[in-house]
Scaffold this motif. Structure first.
Motif, short mmCIF file in Angstrom:
data_model
loop_
_atom_site.label_atom_id
_atom_site.label_comp_id
_atom_site.label_asym_id
_atom_site.label_seq_id
_atom_site.Cartn_x
_atom_site.Cartn_y
_atom_site.Cartn_z
N ASP A 297 0.85 -1.19 0.00
CA ASP A 297 0.00 0.00 0.00
C ASP A 297 0.89 1.24 0.00
N PHE A 298 0.94 1.93 -1.15
CA PHE A 298 1.78 3.11 -1.28
C PHE A 298 1.02 4.41 -1.01
N THR A 299 -0.12 4.33 -0.35
CA THR A 299 -0.87 5.54 -0.01
C THR A 299 0.03 6.52 0.74
N GLY A 300 0.04 7.78 0.31
CA GLY A 300 0.86 8.80 0.95
C GLY A 300 2.29 8.87 0.45
N ALA A 301 2.68 7.96 -0.44
CA ALA A 301 4.07 7.93 -0.90
C ALA A 301 4.43 9.18 -1.71
N TYR A 302 3.47 9.70 -2.48
CA TYR A 302 3.77 10.87 -3.31
C TYR A 302 4.19 12.06 -2.44
N ASP A 303 3.35 12.45 -1.47
CA ASP A 303 3.70 13.58 -0.62
C ASP A 303 4.94 13.30 0.22
N THR A 304 5.08 12.06 0.64
CA THR A 304 6.25 11.69 1.46
C THR A 304 7.53 11.91 0.68
N PHE A 305 7.58 11.42 -0.54
CA PHE A 305 8.82 11.58 -1.31
C PHE A 305 9.06 13.04 -1.68
N GLN A 306 8.04 13.73 -2.14
CA GLN A 306 8.22 15.13 -2.53
C GLN A 306 8.76 15.95 -1.35
N THR A 307 8.28 15.68 -0.15
CA THR A 307 8.73 16.41 1.04
C THR A 307 10.18 16.07 1.37
N LEU A 308 10.51 14.78 1.39
CA LEU A 308 11.87 14.37 1.76
C LEU A 308 12.88 14.75 0.69
N ARG A 309 12.47 14.67 -0.57
CA ARG A 309 13.38 15.10 -1.64
C ARG A 309 13.64 16.60 -1.54
N ALA A 310 12.60 17.39 -1.32
CA ALA A 310 12.78 18.83 -1.21
C ALA A 310 13.71 19.18 -0.04
N GLU A 311 13.55 18.47 1.06
CA GLU A 311 14.44 18.70 2.20
C GLU A 311 15.89 18.40 1.83
N LEU A 312 16.11 17.30 1.11
CA LEU A 312 17.46 16.91 0.71
C LEU A 312 18.04 17.89 -0.30
N VAL A 313 17.25 18.30 -1.29
CA VAL A 313 17.74 19.24 -2.31
C VAL A 313 18.08 20.58 -1.66
N ALA A 392 -1.70 9.42 -19.68
CA ALA A 392 -2.99 8.75 -19.85
C ALA A 392 -4.14 9.67 -19.45
N GLY A 393 -4.02 10.95 -19.81
CA GLY A 393 -5.07 11.92 -19.53
C GLY A 393 -5.01 12.56 -18.17
N THR A 394 -4.08 12.15 -17.32
CA THR A 394 -3.93 12.73 -15.99
C THR A 394 -2.88 13.83 -16.03
N PRO A 395 -3.23 15.07 -15.70
CA PRO A 395 -2.24 16.16 -15.73
C PRO A 395 -1.22 16.02 -14.60
N LEU A 396 0.00 16.48 -14.86
CA LEU A 396 1.09 16.43 -13.89
C LEU A 396 1.50 17.85 -13.51
N ASP A 397 1.92 18.02 -12.27
CA ASP A 397 2.19 19.36 -11.76
C ASP A 397 3.66 19.73 -11.71
N THR A 398 4.55 18.77 -11.47
CA THR A 398 5.96 19.10 -11.28
C THR A 398 6.84 18.28 -12.22
N TYR A 399 8.10 18.68 -12.31
CA TYR A 399 9.01 18.04 -13.26
C TYR A 399 9.40 16.63 -12.86
N ILE A 400 9.04 16.19 -11.64
CA ILE A 400 9.34 14.81 -11.26
C ILE A 400 8.09 13.96 -11.05
N ASP A 401 6.90 14.52 -11.24
CA ASP A 401 5.69 13.72 -11.06
C ASP A 401 5.69 12.47 -11.93
N TRP A 402 6.23 12.58 -13.13
CA TRP A 402 6.12 11.49 -14.09
C TRP A 402 7.00 10.29 -13.72
N ILE A 403 7.95 10.47 -12.78
CA ILE A 403 8.77 9.33 -12.37
C ILE A 403 8.33 8.77 -11.01
N ALA A 404 7.09 9.01 -10.63
CA ALA A 404 6.61 8.52 -9.33
C ALA A 404 6.72 7.00 -9.22
#
Length: 468
Positions: A297-313, A392-404
């Motif tokens: 169950d990867f629920t919450g993985a998107y926000d989790t990674f975006q937050t931790l990646r932003a902290e690291l960057v 597949a018709g789903t819009p993406l917001d950031t430059y890394i959304d597509w590699i989720a």
């Protein structure tokens, strides 16, 4: 020379040990190959053959088992330091400044007989598509109109196009796995701590790892053997070294229970990727495995990674904003600023969810030998596009959304072998084989079975043709 270029890394190393040829002949063959195909793919814009020849003079081929690569020339990703060579990171801020010494991973490879001769192209600091203002864009050897992926796109393209037998990659959100899938090569994202990193600015971070890239699974295993090690500046590494992964592969049979998910339960994926990757699971079924649609169950993985990646960057590159803001790609500026402004509560939530996910995934592997999913949700896109804005018709917001589909897996600390599972309209389609922490040898054995069925490795290297 063409026979040398087409040989596997294992065959070339065997030839070096037998003194059938030396590093000088290999470097000459690579220089000729670069003159032929590098103008098309732009995979290794920084080449230093003179330095490589001098380094090779000190390498014998006496068969010392500690020197796994015996003088084999190596491509190094341009996020890693090679002594005397600039590490641009795709940025004009750093281009042209030679590194005073090789970094920990490169030193490990050099100690094991590798001879760096070129730097592979990268995105500016980070990204899933390899282009930058210093060297331009890297093109896919299978079709130069298309992207090679990123951020290890230069490394993947170089290996696929015969510009090197092995290349280094690294992986935070998919930087090694996406280009492996797009270029039809093999990449390994190992368990954190297997391979020392370049004096990491955030030493206890486990999202970012180094890894090998090669044309087939066994060559990738050979390179992994030459990369593992301990370094006092990387606290995740251990002085207790494992045995040979290449040798250990033979101790495993095919998987018994395979979990397959085209979308990790949450993500948009193009229909052709869903169909082609699921069809590849027939190879495991033919070997007697049970294949089931399942994933953690990867629920919450998107926000989790975006937050931790932003902290690291932000921790790694934030100090650059004050002096060099106008010289940094807008996507990276956005990522740094997100890390600087996000609240403590968001970081704490992300850390907790990552911990929960890790334990869920470990329990998942009590029931399954391997989890298989695509390396990318879309086929390679035109090199002029910076990133896909919809899937597949789903819009993406950031430059890394597509590699989720890769960065979800990064959160788990699990090793991954990325490899092609077949072709679609002449282009590779890739899958990730994910296993529990520490299971690299078993994953490599499974990957070798799938590789034999897919047949893509036998078509490498490809010779790119310029499209009008």
């Amino acid at each position: 020379m063409s026979e040398l270029i087409a040989a596997t890394a294992r065959e070339v190393v065997a030839g070096l040990r037998a003194r059938e040829f030396g590093p000088a002949e290999l470097l000459k063959a690579l220089e000729e190959r670069a003159a032929q195909v590098e103008p098309v793919v732009n995979a290794i814009p920084e080449r230093f053959f003179d330095l490589a020849h001098r380094a090779a003079e000190g390498i014998g081929a006496e068969g010392d088992p500690a020197r796994w690569l015996a003088g084999l020339p190596l491509v190094v990703k341009d996020y890693n330091d090679v002594a005397g060579v600039p590490t641009s990171m795709g940025s004009p801020i750093f281009a042209g400044t030679p590194a005073p010494e090789s970094d920990a991973m490169v030193r490990r490879l050099e100690a094991n007989g590798a001879v760096p001769f070129a730097k592979s192209n990268v995105p500016e600091f980070a990204g899933g598509h390899t282009y930058n203002p210093v060297f331009g864009a890297t093109r896919n050897p299978w079709d130069p109109r298309l992207t090679a992926g990123g951020s290890s796109g230069g490394s993947a393209a170089a290996v696929a196009a015969g510009l090197g037998w092995l290349a280094t990659g690294n992986d935070l959100g998919g930087s090694l796995r996406t280009p492996a899938g797009y270029c039809g090569v093999v990449g390994i994202r190992p368990t954190p701590g297997r391979i020392p990193r370049r004096s990491p600015k955030v030493p206890f971070d486990g999202l970012w790892v180094e890894g090998p890239m090669a044309r087939d699974v066994r060559d990738a295993a050979l390179m992994l053997d030459a990369m593992v090690g301990w370094d006092p500046h990387d606290p995740l590494t251990s002085p207790d070294l494992p045995g040979s992964f290449l040798s250990a592969m033979s101790g495993y049979g095919p998987p018994r229970r395979v979990a397959f998910s085209p979308d990790l339960g949450l993500l948009p994926v193009e229909p052709v990727i869903r169909e082609r990757t699921e069809r590849a699971m027939a190879a495991f079924e033919h070997l007697g495995a049970t294949v089931e649609h399942a994933c953690p169950d990867f629920t919450g993985a998107y926000d989790t990674f975006q937050t931790l990646r932003a902290e690291l960057v932000a921790a790694s590159h934030g100090p650059l904003l004050g002096e060099h803001r106008d010289r940094i790609k807008p996507d990276i500026v956005w990522n740094i600023e997100r890390g600087l402004r996000q609240g403590t509560d968001a970081v704490l939530r992300a850390q907790r969810r990552r911990g929960e996910l890790f334990h869920e995934v470990v329990r998942f592997f009590d029931d399954y030998d391997v989890l298989v999913c695509p390396t990318a949700p879309v086929m390679p896109f035109p090199v002029e596009r910076h990133w896909p804005t919809e899937i597949a018709g789903t819009p993406l917001d950031t430059y890394i959304d597509w590699i989720a589909i890769t960065f979800f897996v990064s959160l788990t600390a699990c090793p991954v072998v990325a490899l092609p599972c077949g072709l679609h309209e002449g282009l590779p389609v890739g899958v990730q084989l994910v296993g529990p922490p520490g299971s690299e040898a078993r994953l490599l054995a499974y990957a070798a079975e799938l590789e034999a069925a897919a047949g893509v490795a036998g078509r490498l290297p490809v010779t790119p043709r310029k499209h009008g």
